[in-house]
Design a protein around this motif. Structure first.
Motif, PDB file in Angstrom:
ATOM      1  N   ASP A 188      41.686  45.256  35.802  1.00 48.18           N
ATOM      2  CA  ASP A 188      41.795  43.820  35.550  1.00 48.18           C
ATOM      3  C   ASP A 188      43.264  43.414  35.492  1.00 48.18           C
ATOM      4  O   ASP A 188      44.114  44.190  35.035  1.00 48.18           O
ATOM      5  CB  ASP A 188      41.140  43.461  34.214  1.00 48.18           C
ATOM      6  CG  ASP A 188      39.634  43.704  34.199  1.00 48.18           C
ATOM      7  OD1 ASP A 188      39.073  44.093  35.235  1.00 48.18           O
ATOM      8  OD2 ASP A 188      39.030  43.510  33.135  1.00 48.18           O
ATOM      9  N   ASN A 189      43.559  42.192  35.935  1.00 48.60           N
ATOM     10  CA  ASN A 189      44.900  41.610  35.818  1.00 48.60           C
ATOM     11  C   ASN A 189      45.987  42.436  36.509  1.00 48.60           C
ATOM     12  O   ASN A 189      47.110  42.532  36.007  1.00 48.60           O
ATOM     13  CB  ASN A 189      45.258  41.388  34.344  1.00 48.60           C
ATOM     14  CG  ASN A 189      44.239  40.539  33.629  1.00 48.60           C
ATOM     15  OD1 ASN A 189      43.826  39.494  34.131  1.00 48.60           O
ATOM     16  ND2 ASN A 189      43.806  40.988  32.469  1.00 48.60           N
ATOM     17  N   SER A 190      45.695  43.009  37.657  1.00 47.90           N
ATOM     18  CA  SER A 190      46.634  43.888  38.357  1.00 47.90           C
ATOM     19  C   SER A 190      47.629  43.170  39.260  1.00 47.90           C
ATOM     20  O   SER A 190      48.711  43.689  39.502  1.00 47.90           O
ATOM     21  CB  SER A 190      45.869  44.896  39.232  1.00 47.90           C
ATOM     22  OG  SER A 190      45.116  45.768  38.444  1.00 47.90           O
ATOM     23  N   GLU A 231      34.749  36.424  42.412  1.00 46.98           N
ATOM     24  CA  GLU A 231      34.715  36.937  41.033  1.00 46.98           C
ATOM     25  C   GLU A 231      35.592  38.177  40.905  1.00 46.98           C
ATOM     26  O   GLU A 231      36.317  38.338  39.918  1.00 46.98           O
ATOM     27  CB  GLU A 231      33.279  37.239  40.611  1.00 46.98           C
ATOM     28  CG  GLU A 231      32.451  35.986  40.395  1.00 46.98           C
ATOM     29  CD  GLU A 231      30.987  36.244  40.126  1.00 46.98           C
ATOM     30  OE1 GLU A 231      30.509  37.396  40.291  1.00 46.98           O
ATOM     31  OE2 GLU A 231      30.292  35.274  39.756  1.00 46.98           O
ATOM     32  N   GLU A 232      35.562  39.041  41.908  1.00 46.83           N
ATOM     33  CA  GLU A 232      36.419  40.233  41.909  1.00 46.83           C
ATOM     34  C   GLU A 232      37.894  39.860  42.066  1.00 46.83           C
ATOM     35  O   GLU A 232      38.757  40.429  41.405  1.00 46.83           O
ATOM     36  CB  GLU A 232      36.004  41.188  43.034  1.00 46.83           C
ATOM     37  CG  GLU A 232      34.853  42.077  42.682  1.00 46.83           C
ATOM     38  CD  GLU A 232      35.220  43.045  41.556  1.00 46.83           C
ATOM     39  OE1 GLU A 232      35.968  44.017  41.791  1.00 46.83           O
ATOM     40  OE2 GLU A 232      34.758  42.814  40.422  1.00 46.83           O
ATOM     41  N   TYR A 282      39.262  37.131  41.096  1.00 43.72           N
ATOM     42  CA  TYR A 282      39.650  36.592  39.796  1.00 43.72           C
ATOM     43  C   TYR A 282      39.886  37.708  38.780  1.00 43.72           C
ATOM     44  O   TYR A 282      40.850  37.672  38.020  1.00 43.72           O
ATOM     45  CB  TYR A 282      38.566  35.632  39.305  1.00 43.72           C
ATOM     46  CG  TYR A 282      38.881  34.983  37.987  1.00 43.72           C
ATOM     47  CD1 TYR A 282      39.760  33.906  37.917  1.00 43.72           C
ATOM     48  CD2 TYR A 282      38.299  35.429  36.805  1.00 43.72           C
ATOM     49  CE1 TYR A 282      40.054  33.299  36.713  1.00 43.72           C
ATOM     50  CE2 TYR A 282      38.582  34.832  35.595  1.00 43.72           C
ATOM     51  CZ  TYR A 282      39.466  33.768  35.549  1.00 43.72           C
ATOM     52  OH  TYR A 282      39.749  33.175  34.347  1.00 43.72           O
ATOM     53  N   ARG A 283      39.019  38.687  38.778  1.00 45.86           N
ATOM     54  CA  ARG A 283      39.131  39.790  37.820  1.00 45.86           C
ATOM     55  C   ARG A 283      40.458  40.527  37.955  1.00 45.86           C
ATOM     56  O   ARG A 283      41.110  40.848  36.966  1.00 45.86           O
ATOM     57  CB  ARG A 283      37.961  40.780  38.008  1.00 45.86           C
ATOM     58  CG  ARG A 283      37.961  41.939  37.011  1.00 45.86           C
ATOM     59  CD  ARG A 283      36.860  42.931  37.308  1.00 45.86           C
ATOM     60  NE  ARG A 283      37.034  43.617  38.583  1.00 45.86           N
ATOM     61  CZ  ARG A 283      37.899  44.614  38.812  1.00 45.86           C
ATOM     62  NH1 ARG A 283      38.722  45.034  37.866  1.00 45.86           N
ATOM     63  NH2 ARG A 283      37.956  45.183  40.009  1.00 45.86           N
ATOM     64  N   VAL A 284      40.898  40.815  39.184  1.00 43.95           N
ATOM     65  CA  VAL A 284      42.130  41.587  39.381  1.00 43.95           C
ATOM     66  C   VAL A 284      43.383  40.708  39.384  1.00 43.95           C
ATOM     67  O   VAL A 284      44.499  41.216  39.400  1.00 43.95           O
ATOM     68  CB  VAL A 284      42.083  42.456  40.657  1.00 43.95           C
ATOM     69  CG1 VAL A 284      40.899  43.421  40.601  1.00 43.95           C
ATOM     70  CG2 VAL A 284      42.066  41.621  41.921  1.00 43.95           C
ATOM     71  N   GLN A 325      46.231  38.386  37.836  1.00 44.84           N
ATOM     72  CA  GLN A 325      46.890  38.158  36.557  1.00 44.84           C
ATOM     73  C   GLN A 325      46.717  36.691  36.174  1.00 44.84           C
ATOM     74  O   GLN A 325      46.473  35.846  37.034  1.00 44.84           O
ATOM     75  CB  GLN A 325      48.378  38.493  36.660  1.00 44.84           C
ATOM     76  CG  GLN A 325      48.661  39.942  36.921  1.00 44.84           C
ATOM     77  CD  GLN A 325      50.149  40.215  37.154  1.00 44.84           C
ATOM     78  OE1 GLN A 325      50.978  39.322  37.150  1.00 44.84           O
ATOM     79  NE2 GLN A 325      50.460  41.479  37.385  1.00 44.84           N
ATOM     80  N   LYS A 356      43.279  31.688  33.358  1.00 40.49           N
ATOM     81  CA  LYS A 356      42.729  32.677  32.399  1.00 40.49           C
ATOM     82  C   LYS A 356      43.244  32.389  31.018  1.00 40.49           C
ATOM     83  O   LYS A 356      44.324  31.884  30.832  1.00 40.49           O
ATOM     84  CB  LYS A 356      43.146  34.099  32.802  1.00 40.49           C
ATOM     85  CG  LYS A 356      42.534  34.554  34.103  1.00 40.49           C
ATOM     86  CD  LYS A 356      42.822  36.025  34.338  1.00 40.49           C
ATOM     87  CE  LYS A 356      42.029  36.528  35.522  1.00 40.49           C
ATOM     88  NZ  LYS A 356      42.112  37.971  35.663  1.00 40.49           N
TER      89      LYS A 356
END
Length: 191
Positions: free
Chosen positions: A65-67, A88-89, A91-93, A95, A191
């Protein structure tokens, strides 16, 4: 925010930050997206200079997450069967505040239909579900809002004219077939 039209030459000078950047669906990687410049190049095919081989639709993204502070989807979004889980993916990765750039063929341009692997046909309103304020400001109606796990702010939506029409006024986009060749969408991850 209104949708803008830019000249083709401006695309080549769009700034891409040098670190923490993910290039999704990179295809054959050019030096512009070199790992030496901080890019992680991902594709589902084992092409030259691909760093990570992954089918995002089937397996998600193999990152924490947040990479990434910048994520590019250049002429790949239109190939997804269902782009919602992919977003969605993304967004997950991403920042917090990450920039996500999506470049797609415009639905009225022949290039959108010429490729039989295109599954999504994109207009100015196609991304209205990402940002309620953008939809309202541009009078786009989202028939049934998606219940998503992500939030983005649309920072820019640029309609890029086909090179052969670059000298004409943007008003012609509604009357000349193939006037707009692609859309460049810039998002910020909220986020």
């Amino acid at each position: 925010m209104d949708t803008d039209i830019v000249e083709q030459t401006e695309i080549e000078t769009l700034p891409y930050p040098p670190r923490d950047c993910l290039n999704v669906g990179c295809g054959k990687v050019t030096t512009e997206f070199s790992p030496d410049l901080g890019w992680v190049n991902l594709d589902r095919l084992p092409l030259p200079n691909v760093d990570v081989i992954c089918d995002v639709e089937r397996n998600g993204l193999p990152f924490a997450d947040n990479s990434f502070k910048d994520i590019l989807l250049k002429h790949v979004y239109e190939h997804f069967d269902n782009p919602i889980p992919v977003m969605e993916e993304i967004y997950r990765v991403a920042q917090p505040g990450a920039r996500v750039i999506i470049i797609v063929p415009y639905f009225k341009h022949e290039s959108a239909y010429a490729d039989p692997t295109h599954k999504q046909f994109i207009s100015e309103g196609s991304f209205a579900y990402l940002d309620e304020q953008y939809a309202e400001n541009n009078r786009f109606t989202v028939a049934s809002p998606f219940m998503t796990k992500f939030r983005f702010k649309i920072k820019a939506a640029i309609l890029v004219p086909d090179k052969k029409f670059a000298s004409l006024s943007p008003e012609y986009r509604h009357v000349i077939p193939n006037f707009v060749e692609q859309i460049i969408l810039t998002l910020a991850a909220i986020k």
